[in-house]
Design a protein around this motif. Structure first.
Motif, PDB file in Angstrom:
ATOM      1  N   ASN A   1       0.852  -1.176   0.000  1.00  0.00           N
ATOM      2  CA  ASN A   1       0.000   0.000   0.000  1.00  0.00           C
ATOM      3  C   ASN A   1       0.893   1.233   0.000  1.00  0.00           C
ATOM      4  N   VAL A   2       0.463   2.271  -0.677  1.00  0.00           N
ATOM      5  CA  VAL A   2       1.120   3.581  -0.605  1.00  0.00           C
ATOM      6  C   VAL A   2       0.259   4.449   0.303  1.00  0.00           C
ATOM      7  N   VAL A   3       0.864   5.016   1.337  1.00  0.00           N
ATOM      8  CA  VAL A   3       0.105   5.735   2.359  1.00  0.00           C
ATOM      9  C   VAL A   3       0.721   7.116   2.571  1.00  0.00           C
ATOM     10  N   ALA A   4      -0.096   8.162   2.484  1.00  0.00           N
ATOM     11  CA  ALA A   4       0.380   9.531   2.648  1.00  0.00           C
ATOM     12  C   ALA A   4      -0.673  10.340   3.384  1.00  0.00           C
ATOM     13  N   VAL A   5      -0.263  11.482   3.920  1.00  0.00           N
ATOM     14  CA  VAL A   5      -1.182  12.288   4.708  1.00  0.00           C
ATOM     15  C   VAL A   5      -0.985  13.767   4.406  1.00  0.00           C
ATOM     16  N   ALA A   6      -2.086  14.499   4.429  1.00  0.00           N
ATOM     17  CA  ALA A   6      -2.067  15.963   4.415  1.00  0.00           C
ATOM     18  C   ALA A   6      -2.590  16.405   5.771  1.00  0.00           C
ATOM     19  N   PRO A   7      -1.739  16.928   6.631  1.00  0.00           N
ATOM     20  CA  PRO A   7      -2.165  17.263   7.998  1.00  0.00           C
ATOM     21  C   PRO A   7      -3.276  18.304   8.014  1.00  0.00           C
ATOM     22  N   GLY A   8      -4.181  18.140   8.978  1.00  0.00           N
ATOM     23  CA  GLY A   8      -5.258  19.097   9.149  1.00  0.00           C
ATOM     24  C   GLY A   8      -4.790  20.355   9.865  1.00  0.00           C
ATOM     25  N   ALA A   9      -5.674  21.361   9.890  1.00  0.00           N
ATOM     26  CA  ALA A   9      -5.310  22.668  10.433  1.00  0.00           C
ATOM     27  C   ALA A   9      -5.778  22.876  11.866  1.00  0.00           C
ATOM     28  N   ASP A  10      -6.732  22.079  12.347  1.00  0.00           N
ATOM     29  CA  ASP A  10      -7.265  22.254  13.686  1.00  0.00           C
ATOM     30  C   ASP A  10      -6.382  21.530  14.700  1.00  0.00           C
ATOM     31  N   ALA A  11      -6.061  22.202  15.785  1.00  0.00           N
ATOM     32  CA  ALA A  11      -5.117  21.644  16.762  1.00  0.00           C
ATOM     33  C   ALA A  11      -5.577  20.308  17.318  1.00  0.00           C
ATOM     34  N   THR A  12      -6.888  20.119  17.449  1.00  0.00           N
ATOM     35  CA  THR A  12      -7.417  18.866  17.990  1.00  0.00           C
ATOM     36  C   THR A  12      -7.852  17.912  16.886  1.00  0.00           C
ATOM     37  N   LEU A  13      -8.654  18.409  15.936  1.00  0.00           N
ATOM     38  CA  LEU A  13      -9.227  17.538  14.909  1.00  0.00           C
ATOM     39  C   LEU A  13      -8.188  17.001  13.925  1.00  0.00           C
ATOM     40  N   LYS A  14      -7.007  17.604  13.848  1.00  0.00           N
ATOM     41  CA  LYS A  14      -5.992  17.094  12.927  1.00  0.00           C
ATOM     42  C   LYS A  14      -5.519  15.700  13.308  1.00  0.00           C
ATOM     43  N   ASN A  15      -5.858  15.257  14.505  1.00  0.00           N
ATOM     44  CA  ASN A  15      -5.506  13.901  14.929  1.00  0.00           C
ATOM     45  C   ASN A  15      -6.552  12.881  14.491  1.00  0.00           C
ATOM     46  N   GLU A  16      -7.542  13.331  13.749  1.00  0.00           N
ATOM     47  CA  GLU A  16      -8.526  12.441  13.137  1.00  0.00           C
ATOM     48  C   GLU A  16      -8.366  12.516  11.624  1.00  0.00           C
ATOM     49  N   TYR A  17      -8.862  11.488  10.919  1.00  0.00           N
ATOM     50  CA  TYR A  17      -8.532  11.356   9.503  1.00  0.00           C
ATOM     51  C   TYR A  17      -9.760  11.067   8.640  1.00  0.00           C
ATOM     52  N   VAL A  18      -9.830  11.776   7.528  1.00  0.00           N
ATOM     53  CA  VAL A  18     -10.717  11.410   6.422  1.00  0.00           C
ATOM     54  C   VAL A  18      -9.868  10.579   5.475  1.00  0.00           C
ATOM     55  N   LEU A  19     -10.229   9.325   5.295  1.00  0.00           N
ATOM     56  CA  LEU A  19      -9.393   8.415   4.501  1.00  0.00           C
ATOM     57  C   LEU A  19      -9.922   8.324   3.077  1.00  0.00           C
ATOM     58  N   TYR A  20      -9.092   8.741   2.117  1.00  0.00           N
ATOM     59  CA  TYR A  20      -9.391   8.557   0.694  1.00  0.00           C
ATOM     60  C   TYR A  20      -8.772   7.244   0.241  1.00  0.00           C
ATOM     61  N   SER A  21      -9.571   6.418  -0.402  1.00  0.00           N
ATOM     62  CA  SER A  21      -9.181   5.040  -0.722  1.00  0.00           C
ATOM     63  C   SER A  21      -9.290   4.768  -2.219  1.00  0.00           C
ATOM     64  N   GLY A  22      -8.300   4.084  -2.748  1.00  0.00           N
ATOM     65  CA  GLY A  22      -8.323   3.591  -4.128  1.00  0.00           C
ATOM     66  C   GLY A  22      -7.336   2.442  -4.241  1.00  0.00           C
ATOM     67  N   HIS A  23      -7.143   1.922  -5.435  1.00  0.00           N
ATOM     68  CA  HIS A  23      -6.128   0.880  -5.619  1.00  0.00           C
ATOM     69  C   HIS A  23      -5.311   1.176  -6.864  1.00  0.00           C
ATOM     70  N   HIS A  24      -4.009   0.886  -6.776  1.00  0.00           N
ATOM     71  CA  HIS A  24      -3.102   1.214  -7.878  1.00  0.00           C
ATOM     72  C   HIS A  24      -2.796   0.019  -8.776  1.00  0.00           C
ATOM     73  N   ASP A  25      -3.245  -1.183  -8.424  1.00  0.00           N
ATOM     74  CA  ASP A  25      -2.930  -2.376  -9.210  1.00  0.00           C
ATOM     75  C   ASP A  25      -4.016  -2.639 -10.248  1.00  0.00           C
ATOM     76  N   HIS A  26      -3.691  -3.506 -11.214  1.00  0.00           N
ATOM     77  CA  HIS A  26      -4.699  -3.992 -12.157  1.00  0.00           C
ATOM     78  C   HIS A  26      -4.332  -5.432 -12.542  1.00  0.00           C
ATOM     79  N   ASP A  27      -4.603  -5.858 -13.781  1.00  0.00           N
ATOM     80  CA  ASP A  27      -4.513  -7.272 -14.148  1.00  0.00           C
ATOM     81  C   ASP A  27      -3.231  -7.668 -14.867  1.00  0.00           C
ATOM     82  N   GLY A  28      -2.372  -6.703 -15.198  1.00  0.00           N
ATOM     83  CA  GLY A  28      -1.075  -7.059 -15.751  1.00  0.00           C
ATOM     84  C   GLY A  28      -1.118  -7.507 -17.199  1.00  0.00           C
TER      85      GLY A  28
END
Length: 503
Positions: A273-300
């Motif tokens: 998996n490739v995992v990256a983050v864009a930190p939030g701006a709120d001092a408290t809520l930045k410790n919670e995450y909206v997770l965007y999900s997809g897949h980079h593989d296919h059938d070859g």
């Protein structure tokens, strides 16, 4: 192969090393209003950048990005480097962009031998072993015209050979990969009945529909099975073999004899998996995450169809992979209150392996994941149509999250939304075929954005040239706007009481 693998790991390490530097962003951060619910960085999502990224990831040079192959690793390294350039921070294992996991593959070895009346059958050309087994068979063949003929003979220890019977029910009209589904259903139903007869082996002769599907179904039989856990120790089982119609003549001969020496072999491949983050701006809520999900593989790479052997997977799922990069650029330009977590899953086409692994081995606290916005295939079909799965029962697990997605669409993108594919009786079972599923099963609010299937699905024709870039940009904005709304609310979306999937 070893040298290539080492070079790719070195490249991945270089991407990880670069991640320790100050992220590069193409746009200066924009301050968001504390009460803003309108996404402030739509301008960071451009058709030009989406097109450029799409044609790179879905190019022939990526060779279809098959899970467990060097091609998938190359695509993952490319994705991580684009995430770094976008200004996203590493959020994988050990402060890198990567989360490696093992894929256990079990298959029938190419060295296995099959003969009828002393004449060889070419494995994966004339005959396909439908499941990985280890067996030694040397027995007479009993030809049956129909399943009713099982009452005429003692079949214990014999090789049963007969025509493949059409499955009941037949695949729904117009269903995706209908020939493949037809073949798998027919084999499954027939073998379950015949195995109870105590046969030493079962040989099924294709009918025209099944024979036409062999470019895809046969490739799947040859590939074997992919698992996250180590397969059970090889054991002797009843082999079930699919053969072309031309073989029937030999099987019908008096005193026909079948000999098989089948060896099962297993391998462990790296996927990631490739995992990256864009930190939030709120001092408290930045410790919670909206997770965007997809897949980079296919059938070859597969059996050539019309001279093309590369399953490029432009819609499935390069569209969402590049959309996530665009959303990442937008989040870096103007951070939401909560952080945006991006997970490009590996091994989706082999059974949602990457998302299943991440749910069990999250790189952030699992209870800090507020919602999962998954996308799969968002660049085809009518310009103004789209679908949201997980929007209606029995698949809706968070009414609050669905409402945010619907409101985001009403405010800007204005797609006509098809929710009919959530129906438990829908023949495609599409809800169960993408990476939101493990998250929903884990009790995390999750929805699935898609523009649905098309005739080029899982064929070499799924190329970048076929993608509606304008529609891709609109779908990207819809996913971004929904995640932005989630990031700005003080109260996180909750799972509906009593949520339970039908399977």
């Amino acid at each position: 192969m070893k040298n290539n693998f080492l070079l790719l790991l070195i490249a991945a390490t270089m991407v990880s090393a670069c991640s320790s530097k100050t992220p590069v962003s193409s746009a200066a951060p924009v301050a968001a209003s504390a009460n803003s619910v309108t996404p402030p960085a739509y301008a960071a999502i451009t058709e030009q950048q989406l097109r450029q990224d799409l044609f790179a990831l879905a190019s022939d040079a990526m060779r279809g990005r098959r899970a467990g192959s060097l091609d998938e690793l190359r695509a993952a390294a490319w994705t991580a480097e684009q995430a770094r350039k976008a200004g996203l921070l590493p959020a994988g294992d050990d402060s890198t962009y990567f989360q490696f996991f093992p894929i256990h593959r079990v298959r029938v070895a190419d060295s296995s031998k099959l003969t009828v009346n002393g004449q060889g059958l070419a494995l994966w050309k004339d005959a396909w072993v439908t499941a990985p087994v280890q067996a030694r068979v040397d027995a007479p063949v009993v030809w049956l015209n129909t399943l009713a003929d099982t009452t005429k003979y003692s079949l214990k220890g014999k090789v049963i050979a007969m025509p493949l019977q059409a499955p009941n029910p037949l695949p729904a009209p117009g269903i995706s990969l209908s020939g493949y589904r037809y073949t798998l259903s027919a084999v499954r139903q027939q073998q379950n009945f015949l195995k109870r007869q105590g046969a030493a082996a079962i040989i099924l002769v294709t009918d025209p529909t099944a024979e036409e599907s062999l470019a895809f179904a046969g490739h799947g039989f040859e590939e074997g099975q992919y698992l996250l856990e180590s397969p059970a120790t090889a054991a002797t089982n009843t082999p079930v073999i699919l053969v072309k119609q031309a073989t029937a003549t030999r099987l019908k001969q008096p005193k026909a004899k079948f000999i098989a020496d089948l060896t099962r072999e297993s391998f462990v491949y790296p996927s990631l998996n490739v995992v990256a983050v864009a930190p939030g701006a709120d001092a408290t809520l930045k410790n919670e995450y909206v997770l965007y999900s997809g897949h980079h593989d296919h059938d070859g790479i597969g059996t050539p169809i019309a001279g093309d052997s590369i399953w490029n997977g432009a819609d499935d799922n390069a569209t969402v992979s590049v959309a996530m990069l665009a959303i990442g650029r937008a989040w870096v330009a103007s951070p939401g209150k909560r952080s945006a977590l991006f997970v490009w899953h590996g091994g989706e086409e082999r059974g949602l392996l990457g998302s299943r692994w991440y749910v069990e081995h999250p790189t952030v606290e699992k209870n800090a994941i507020v919602a999962v916005l998954n996308g799969d295939m968002i660049g085809r079909n009518a310009p103004d149509s789209a679908a949201l799965l997980g929007a209606t029962a029995p698949h809706r697990n968070s009414t609050a999250l669905v409402n945010m997605a619907m409101q985001a669409n009403e405010a800007d993108t204005k797609f006509t939304i098809d929710t009919s594919w959530d129906d438990a009786k829908h023949p495609e079972g599409w809800y169960f075929r993408s990476d939101h599923l493990p998250y929903a099963r884990a009790g995390i609010p999750a929805i699935f954005f898609t523009t649905l299937l098309h005739p080029d699905y899982h064929t070499p024709k799924d190329e970048a040239e076929g993608i509606d870039i304008a529609k891709l940009a609109r779908m990207t904005r819809w996913m971004y706007a929904t995640g932005w709304a989630v990031s700005q609310t003080q109260q996180r979306p909750v799972v509906d009481p009593g949520f339970k999937l039908e399977r």
